[in-house]
Design an enzyme around this catalytic site. Structure first.
Site, PDB file in Angstrom:
ATOM      1  CD  GLU A   1      -3.042  -1.391 -10.041  1.00  0.00           C
ATOM      2  OE1 GLU A   1      -4.018  -1.094 -10.749  1.00  0.00           O
ATOM      3  OE2 GLU A   1      -2.607  -0.949  -8.952  1.00  0.00           O
TER       4      GLU A   1
ATOM      5  CE  LYS B   1      -1.704  -2.393  -2.066  1.00  0.00           C
ATOM      6  NZ  LYS B   1      -0.702  -3.446  -1.517  1.00  0.00           N
TER       7      LYS B   1
ATOM      8  CB  SER C   1       0.882  -2.164   5.702  1.00  0.00           C
ATOM      9  OG  SER C   1       1.921  -3.050   5.228  1.00  0.00           O
TER      10      SER C   1
HETATM   11  C1  LIG Z   1       0.699  -3.230  -1.199  1.00  0.00           C
HETATM   12  C2  LIG Z   1       1.402  -3.353   0.098  1.00  0.00           C
HETATM   13  C3  LIG Z   1       2.046  -2.352   0.631  1.00  0.00           C
HETATM   14  C4  LIG Z   1       2.665  -1.330  -0.273  1.00  0.00           C
HETATM   15  O1  LIG Z   1       1.808  -0.397  -0.823  1.00  0.00           O
HETATM   16  P1  LIG Z   1       1.770   1.051  -0.319  1.00  0.00           P
HETATM   17  O2  LIG Z   1       0.805   1.800  -1.107  1.00  0.00           O
HETATM   18  O3  LIG Z   1       2.989   1.724  -0.216  1.00  0.00           O
HETATM   19  O4  LIG Z   1       1.027   0.702   1.031  1.00  0.00           O
HETATM   20  C5  LIG Z   1       2.480  -2.463   1.888  1.00  0.00           C
HETATM   21  N1  LIG Z   1       2.192  -3.514   2.776  1.00  0.00           N
HETATM   22  C6  LIG Z   1       1.389  -4.382   2.138  1.00  0.00           C
HETATM   23  C7  LIG Z   1       0.958  -5.462   3.008  1.00  0.00           C
HETATM   24  C8  LIG Z   1       0.994  -4.528   0.678  1.00  0.00           C
HETATM   25  O5  LIG Z   1      -0.033  -5.362   0.318  1.00  0.00           O
END
Ligand SMILES: *Cc1c(COP(=O)(O)O)cnc(C)c1O
Length: 397
Positions: A113, A91, A379
């Site tokens: 948000e 993020k 992610s």
């Molecule tokens: C917010 C988040 C996501 C999902 O959001 P995307 O916009 O689909 O990437 C996935 N993994 C983590 C660790 C997140 O914080």
């Protein structure tokens, strides 16, 4: 794909667009103009590159998960380590870039948000770095569930405002942020956290996140001397997935987006928009949406807050229609199993969101030959989720 995608109005085929009240149009037009200007501005890009390196910690490693590969007995699995980014997830790639952009636009305040709090923490971090005032909207239900992240944001100097309407979760927080932006657009920029919403957000956020795939493509070519056979990423709003996939769209590579299957599609308690949704307009753009026959947005469920949203980025709907990307889902149970699997085999505790992608890798890898290569986008890290996992397992901490 001969025509320009998205077109000048932000349409990815029939998806996307700018479905907002008239009062928001000037803000979106101003943002689009600034984005187009600075994305070609060498000083802006130089500042962004320098902070990606020294502040976020890029490039993130592409790690060969040898133990997991051996355990599953098929394709070689590489993990793109977005969990090692400053603040613990991808993020920050987007939030930091938007904070720098807001500063260039002469704004003194940013708002955002947040659901689980990851995007709120990333935005508060960007605001602290850029010297901007920051306000984060968060549903009261999420504030209760994520008290640690709320404190983190406050430590970073942000004001966290409780949203006490509707389901008191992410979608209500987005409505409040949009309302704030309408009122304060003169000095405020809205940092939307995923590749969703009205144009130019889907394309802008995708471009800020595409650093993931640009790095991964170079890294895999260096170690394997070939492109991967398959890419896997979880899909909430769709930013980490499109961030990885975008650099490979021109290649003939299988790509799999994994949505939140919650308690299963038949239960109705999930966030698998492509498995259970239909085309609709929600929070500024046209895309796949979980809705009833009257167009009322349905409640969603996932063990991972970051995937728990009723709609999905418009570019994903477009690429799904083209059959360029496959979409599937992992249930809560499968994600929790993958959460433990990666922790034990590799010593990496993944975010529950990322665990959905790991769950899909565990299904896909064994069927592939040993010389084939999968890249899984990790992610985020799982520190934020350990308390929730303990609660689910009935363990008192
Ligand atoms: C917010 C988040 C996501 C999902 O959001 P995307 O916009 O689909 O990437 C996935 N993994 C983590 C660790 C997140 O914080």
């Amino acid at each position: 794909m001969n025509e320009k995608v998205p077109d000048n109005k932000g349409h990815f085929g029939i998806y996307g667009g700018r479905f907002v009240p008239e009062t928001l149009m000037p803000a979106l037009i101003e943002l689009e103009a600034a984005y187009r200007k600075y994305i070609k501005d060498t000083t802006f890009l130089e500042e962004l590159r320098s902070l990606q390196k020294d502040f976020i910690g890029r490039p993130t490693p592409l790690y060969f998960a040898k133990n997991l590969t051996e355990k599953l007995g098929g394709a070689k699995i590489y993990l793109k380590r977005e969990d090692l980014c400053h603040t613990g997830a991808h993020k920050i790639n987007n939030a930091l870039a938007q904070a720098l952009l807001a500063k260039r636009m002469g704004k003194s305040r940013i708002i955002a948000e947040t659901g689980a709090g990851q995007h709120g923490v990333a935005t508060a971090t960007g605001a602290a770095l850029a010297g901007l005032e920051c306000e984060i909207y968060m549903g009261s239900e999420d504030i209760r569930r994520q008290s640690l992240n709320v404190f983190r944001m406050r430590l970073l100097g942000a004001r966290v405002s409780e949203v006490n309407v509707g389901s008191r979760t992410l979608k209500d927080a987005i409505n409040e942020a949009l309302r704030d932006w309408t009122t304060n657009v003169g000095h405020t920029h809205y940092v939307l956290g995923t590749a969703f919403g009205p144009h130019p957000y889907p394309v802008m956020v995708r471009n800020f996140q595409s650093v993931i795939g640009n790095e991964a493509r170079k890294q895999i070519l260096q170690v394997e001397k070939k492109l991967p056979d398959c890419l896997i990423a979880c899909v909430g709003g769709g930013s980490n997935s499109i961030g990885l996939f975008f650099a490979f769209l021109k290649d003939n590579i299988r790509m799999i987006g994994v949505e939140a299957g919650g308690h299963g599609i038949a239960s109705g308690e999930h966030a698998a928009r492509f498995a259970g949704g239909s085309i609709g307009v929600f929070q500024g753009c046209k895309s796949y949406l979980l809705q009833d026959d009257d167009g009322n947005v349905l409640g969603t469920h996932s063990v991972s807050a970051g995937l728990d949203y009723a709609s999905v980025g418009p570019e994903h709907s477009f690429l799904r229609d083209l059959k360029r990307i496959e979409y599937t889902y992992a249930t809560d149970e499968e994600a929790l199993k993958a959460f433990e699997l990666l922790s034990r085999t590799e010593g990496i505790i993944p975010a529950l969101e990322s665990a959905h992608a790991v769950a899909e890798a565990a299904k896909t890898a064994p069927a592939l030959p040993k010389d084939s290569v999968i890249i899984v986008n990790l992610s985020g890290r799982g520190d934020k989720d350990v308390q929730e996992v303990a609660r689910i397992k009935g363990i008192e901490l």
